[in-house]
Design a protein around this motif. Sequence first.
Motif, mmCIF file in Angstrom:
data_model
loop_
_atom_site.group_PDB
_atom_site.id
_atom_site.type_symbol
_atom_site.label_atom_id
_atom_site.label_comp_id
_atom_site.label_asym_id
_atom_site.label_seq_id
_atom_site.Cartn_x
_atom_site.Cartn_y
_atom_site.Cartn_z
ATOM 1 N N VAL A 397 33.762 38.202 48.992
ATOM 2 C CA VAL A 397 33.782 39.260 50.012
ATOM 3 C C VAL A 397 33.863 38.641 51.406
ATOM 4 O O VAL A 397 34.654 39.075 52.252
ATOM 5 C CB VAL A 397 32.536 40.176 49.889
ATOM 6 N N MET A 398 33.076 37.602 51.632
ATOM 7 C CA MET A 398 33.099 36.923 52.933
ATOM 8 C C MET A 398 34.486 36.349 53.214
ATOM 9 O O MET A 398 35.032 36.506 54.300
ATOM 10 C CB MET A 398 32.059 35.790 52.961
ATOM 11 N N GLY A 402 35.324 40.872 54.223
ATOM 12 C CA GLY A 402 34.629 42.120 53.908
ATOM 13 C C GLY A 402 33.278 42.150 54.600
ATOM 14 O O GLY A 402 32.838 41.159 55.188
ATOM 15 N N SER A 403 32.620 43.298 54.523
ATOM 16 C CA SER A 403 31.334 43.487 55.200
ATOM 17 C C SER A 403 30.267 43.846 54.166
ATOM 18 O O SER A 403 30.554 43.938 52.978
ATOM 19 C CB SER A 403 31.454 44.631 56.206
ATOM 20 N N VAL A 404 29.062 44.060 54.641
ATOM 21 C CA VAL A 404 27.999 44.484 53.722
ATOM 22 C C VAL A 404 28.359 45.812 53.052
ATOM 23 O O VAL A 404 27.930 46.080 51.931
ATOM 24 C CB VAL A 404 26.620 44.603 54.428
ATOM 25 N N HIS A 405 29.170 46.620 53.707
ATOM 26 C CA HIS A 405 29.603 47.865 53.078
ATOM 27 C C HIS A 405 30.425 47.585 51.826
ATOM 28 O O HIS A 405 30.389 48.329 50.839
ATOM 29 C CB HIS A 405 30.404 48.716 54.078
ATOM 30 N N ASP A 406 31.167 46.488 51.845
ATOM 31 C CA ASP A 406 31.957 46.126 50.663
ATOM 32 C C ASP A 406 31.083 45.637 49.511
ATOM 33 O O ASP A 406 31.502 45.671 48.348
ATOM 34 C CB ASP A 406 32.998 45.072 51.032
ATOM 35 N N LEU A 407 29.895 45.154 49.833
ATOM 36 C CA LEU A 407 28.965 44.790 48.753
ATOM 37 C C LEU A 407 28.515 46.054 48.035
ATOM 38 O O LEU A 407 28.426 46.108 46.811
ATOM 39 C CB LEU A 407 27.742 44.057 49.312
ATOM 40 N N LEU A 408 28.233 47.069 48.840
ATOM 41 C CA LEU A 408 27.834 48.354 48.274
ATOM 42 C C LEU A 408 28.944 48.920 47.394
ATOM 43 O O LEU A 408 28.705 49.457 46.314
ATOM 44 C CB LEU A 408 27.538 49.291 49.453
ATOM 45 N N ASP A 409 30.179 48.777 47.841
ATOM 46 C CA ASP A 409 31.318 49.336 47.105
ATOM 47 C C ASP A 409 31.814 48.429 45.974
ATOM 48 O O ASP A 409 32.703 48.822 45.226
ATOM 49 C CB ASP A 409 32.493 49.590 48.074
ATOM 50 N N ALA A 410 31.282 47.217 45.872
ATOM 51 C CA ALA A 410 31.754 46.300 44.827
ATOM 52 C C ALA A 410 31.566 46.946 43.459
ATOM 53 O O ALA A 410 30.503 47.489 43.157
ATOM 54 C CB ALA A 410 30.982 44.982 44.897
ATOM 55 N N GLU A 411 32.616 46.926 42.659
ATOM 56 C CA GLU A 411 32.512 47.499 41.308
ATOM 57 C C GLU A 411 32.540 46.343 40.318
ATOM 58 O O GLU A 411 33.588 45.792 40.012
ATOM 59 C CB GLU A 411 33.670 48.472 41.061
ATOM 60 N N GLU B 388 32.286 37.383 32.453
ATOM 61 C CA GLU B 388 32.271 38.498 33.405
ATOM 62 C C GLU B 388 32.170 37.995 34.840
ATOM 63 O O GLU B 388 32.590 38.684 35.763
ATOM 64 C CB GLU B 388 31.162 39.492 33.050
ATOM 65 N N LYS B 389 31.655 36.787 35.017
ATOM 66 C CA LYS B 389 31.579 36.200 36.355
ATOM 67 C C LYS B 389 32.966 36.090 36.983
ATOM 68 O O LYS B 389 33.171 36.482 38.131
ATOM 69 C CB LYS B 389 30.932 34.815 36.256
ATOM 70 N N ARG B 390 33.922 35.579 36.211
ATOM 71 C CA ARG B 390 35.272 35.427 36.756
ATOM 72 C C ARG B 390 35.935 36.791 36.951
ATOM 73 O O ARG B 390 36.687 36.997 37.915
ATOM 74 C CB ARG B 390 36.123 34.563 35.835
ATOM 75 N N VAL B 391 35.677 37.714 36.049
ATOM 76 C CA VAL B 391 36.273 39.045 36.205
ATOM 77 C C VAL B 391 35.681 39.740 37.434
ATOM 78 O O VAL B 391 36.391 40.421 38.178
ATOM 79 C CB VAL B 391 36.088 39.882 34.921
ATOM 80 N N ASP B 392 34.392 39.542 37.669
ATOM 81 C CA ASP B 392 33.758 40.113 38.871
ATOM 82 C C ASP B 392 34.411 39.590 40.144
ATOM 83 O O ASP B 392 34.650 40.348 41.088
ATOM 84 C CB ASP B 392 32.265 39.757 38.908
ATOM 85 N N VAL B 393 34.675 38.298 40.174
ATOM 86 C CA VAL B 393 35.291 37.716 41.372
ATOM 87 C C VAL B 393 36.697 38.289 41.566
ATOM 88 O O VAL B 393 37.072 38.689 42.680
ATOM 89 C CB VAL B 393 35.335 36.170 41.281
ATOM 90 N N VAL B 394 37.462 38.360 40.494
ATOM 91 C CA VAL B 394 38.820 38.888 40.617
ATOM 92 C C VAL B 394 38.780 40.377 40.971
ATOM 93 O O VAL B 394 39.580 40.854 41.790
ATOM 94 C CB VAL B 394 39.626 38.621 39.320
ATOM 95 N N ALA B 395 37.832 41.107 40.394
ATOM 96 C CA ALA B 395 37.680 42.527 40.751
ATOM 97 C C ALA B 395 37.406 42.674 42.242
ATOM 98 O O ALA B 395 37.910 43.591 42.896
ATOM 99 C CB ALA B 395 36.541 43.156 39.942
ATOM 100 N N THR B 396 36.627 41.753 42.784
ATOM 101 C CA THR B 396 36.289 41.809 44.206
ATOM 102 C C THR B 396 37.513 41.501 45.064
ATOM 103 O O THR B 396 37.736 42.140 46.094
ATOM 104 C CB THR B 396 35.138 40.817 44.491
#
Lengths: 538, 538
Positions: A397-398, A402-411, B388-396
């Motif tokens: 995100v960094m 991205g911002s802290v708002h993007d942490l909230l929106d992270a899926e 899931e760690k790698r998928v999380d990063v790519v999702a982000t």
Amino acid sequence: MKTLIIGGGAAGASCAARLRRNDEKAEITVLEQSDEISIANCGLPYYIGNVINSEETMHVSDVNKFRNWFNINVLLNTKAVSIDRNNRTVKTADNQEFSYDRLVIATGATPFVPPFEGLNKDKTFTLRTLSDANSIKNYIKEHEVSKAVVVGAGFIGVEMAENLCEPGIRTTIVELSSHIMPNVDIEVATVAQNKLKEKGIEIILNDGVKAFSDDKVILTSGNTVDFDIVIMSIGVMPQIELAKEAGLEVSRGIVVDSTLKTSDEYIYAAGDNVEITDFTTGSKALIPLAGPANRQGRIIADNICGKTETYKNTQGSSVVKIFELTLAAVGANEDRLKKLNIPYLKTFIYSNSHAGYYPGAKQILYKMLFTKEGRILGLQAIGEEGVEKRVDVVATVMRLNGSVHDLLDAELCYAPPFNSAKDAVNILGMNALNIIDGKVRMAFPEDLKDSYLIDVRPKAVFMNETIDGAVNIPITEIRNRLDEIPRDRKVVMFCNTGYTSYVASRIVNQNGFENVYSFGGGIVFFKSQQNFLNSNNS
Amino acid sequence: MKTLIIGGGAAGASCAARLRRNDEKAEITVLEQSDEISIANCGLPYYIGNVINSEETMHVSDVNKFRNWFNINVLLNTKAVSIDRNNRTVKTADNQEFSYDRLVIATGATPFVPPFEGLNKDKTFTLRTLSDANSIKNYIKEHEVSKAVVVGAGFIGVEMAENLCEPGIRTTIVELSSHIMPNVDIEVATVAQNKLKEKGIEIILNDGVKAFSDDKVILTSGNTVDFDIVIMSIGVMPQIELAKEAGLEVSRGIVVDSTLKTSDEYIYAAGDNVEITDFTTGSKALIPLAGPANRQGRIIADNICGKTETYKNTQGSSVVKIFELTLAAVGANEDRLKKLNIPYLKTFIYSNSHAGYYPGAKQILYKMLFTKEGRILGLQAIGEEGVEKRVDVVATVMRLNGSVHDLLDAELCYAPPFNSAKDAVNILGMNALNIIDGKVRMAFPEDLKDSYLIDVRPKAVFMNETIDGAVNIPITEIRNRLDEIPRDRKVVMFCNTGYTSYVASRIVNQNGFENVYSFGGGIVFFKSQQNFLNSNNS
């Protein structure tokens, strides 16, 4: 195109291999001063600790592969000693001369050992190369080593302490600053210190080496520590002499532009010898890490072949195993932000590694730093499982601004064995936005001493254990007991890890109390900080 | 402000709690038709399998907490039956009437069970609520259950199969499509299928339920499967009747705008009953997941309190444990892209969970889909650790509209116990860019049959095992044996997992061969696909 690469470590080797994949006809020569290229430096402590058993596996690549797969001319034991920029040639210690169209300086860094009085080189080791590691292994095998001193508690120091302690050597860490792992702040480091002490490692902080006698380290404080072996892991110095003598622009490291070109248009530099820009703060820095070195090597190879790739600075994403714990971090820590006069907000949270109701969930402590506009400045985390996963996501995100708002929106991928429907990343975002929006006022360990403390957990839990001096108003009673809360001083509410006290503080804040704070991390955090102090006093 | 929330699941409960934290004076009522709120639905299969032992832990929250902490009026066993939008009231089955300023419909979804002929309801179960789970547990406890049939192999079906199989029930999965886990493609699903079969679970694909007799499922193919218990996990239907009858705009789910408002300005909807926009493809979709439901509930609470938060669509980030394996995915799969006529490129890679030289490293298979402009369309991954760690990063990266170039630039936490200096995420980026730049042509399982196959591994390895029909030209000899490579047909090179064949194909491509491809995933991938076919034939 004739490319000469000085240094066969991560940066040099990845540059060479990418060059060949880019251009089958290129002439590529690598000069390496040691007798090995592309070894797994980051694994060396584990090789010493016999976690990794075979020396063979420590070679990420080898000379034969570079020669036979990539048709690269690799010269081992060949030390470059001077660069003639006018004639575009490099001279070596054995008086060979190599010409180049493009030169890549990837000389890396070497461990720093101050000239201590009485230092016995036979018993004092640094760790950078496979032959360093073999020297340490052999020394331990051939001598009666029961006591080790590790000087300097960064990545290598901490990993070495673990890998000396595990086979049964009594190990002492000596660290000049107030805590180990200078890339994180004291609260997070304290959790790591507790673990090291639990495993029997002694930690001496705020003290440095003054001198050595034959089998004693004499500290600045006057105290002494006995040893059979000393590991010096104070830090590394970028190898910039060659560049400097050739008149290239250098600072603490070699100066390069965003394409990794030096002040000479035919010369690039990459890896631990380069001064980079810190992604988060924009300041110049030395951040010696393998990932960035690899990335830089590849970028140079592409640029030599006509592309214009740019290096997008270093975030300092890092992780270290500390016995059962994982400590990971990205960006700047509080100490550094203070030093750079960058304004910040901070928060601590605890969150489960995965759904609390699924077996094996463990708490992770997070410390996040961010601006009041929501820019993320840094994250530090320590726990047993899934720690670096969350730091990786926040680093990403960094990286993408991205911002802290993007942490909230992270899926993020969710199932109970892996995390919670509200992942720690989301909770960090919620928490930060609540702070920015003024919905919660956070208290920190340093606030506890002079505040009125309210434990908002149920009475039975409070009776069992609380923070000294706290009174108990359970959250379920708080709406009816508002008159017991003082208005004339700072009030800090706390619970187990911080959620209940946050909810309680919302109730009270909305009832007109401006002076009520929530202690993020709660009593679990408080205890993690106390343990170390207690054990230090005992 | 008086807010009425229909449904106390993830969306409704998180909305209610956030509302209170936002506004201490708000009137908040939750109508819940069952006798429980905010339970851990995603953990139910593990509760049935006794991985989670206590029923108590299955309550994420409880009614008392909602009442006492949050001062929320929760009515259990209270089913809303109609909405009077003009008078802003809701009627319940027991003839109560509730007025509202704002209404939130969070009725969720219910399992879909077609009206099969002969279906014996006593032996057939769905799994959505804690009481569903208790029914299954009790049935197993009170009857001799040695054979189970699971119909439908999505998340719940696969998790149920594992949790029936582990305690020793012979389990058969019946799935209408060509593979289990319809959110991923057949290659990745096949690896999961191999694992299920290895554990003794029978999988029947391309076949559906036609009817039931007392203790047999009769399949469309005419085959039958004996059972003592049947779990129906075909899918869920959004609960939209209430909204539909009130004249709100509905499609497959309730239609909402980006602030989650329905076609009535006083009514919001959130959770599994809402039709969302698929983040990746922009198409409308039903993606019932807990994370998005929580997020939506919170957004509605903030919007009711005067903010304008928008829901930024659903990526479908998901993960499921399959015995020792983890299967994770984000975005669209190939099947879906084909259906939507979205052009794509694809790649398969294998990469270690952590540094290969550090003990315990395990291969992870990745399938990535992306556009020729570098936009990431989807990632699927299966392996044992760090999946899931790698998928999380790519999702982000996807969430922040990053490209495959950002995968290459991702700076992730690195130490040998956690990953490699070039993480799988970086390698995916490199690989995709090489494909886009025309530096490598990838071959896929479907290409092997009609191509000239070259195994580029060392001769001894080739002699031991290879793909039928392949010839051997080790990479180290390839520059001298170019004349053995045919120019008149498609040539596919392969190695163990794809890196050596990529390098070999670069050599050959640059020597003027346009028809040479690298088989991503290599022989390890090939074998993972073969095993299932073989065991199916045996």
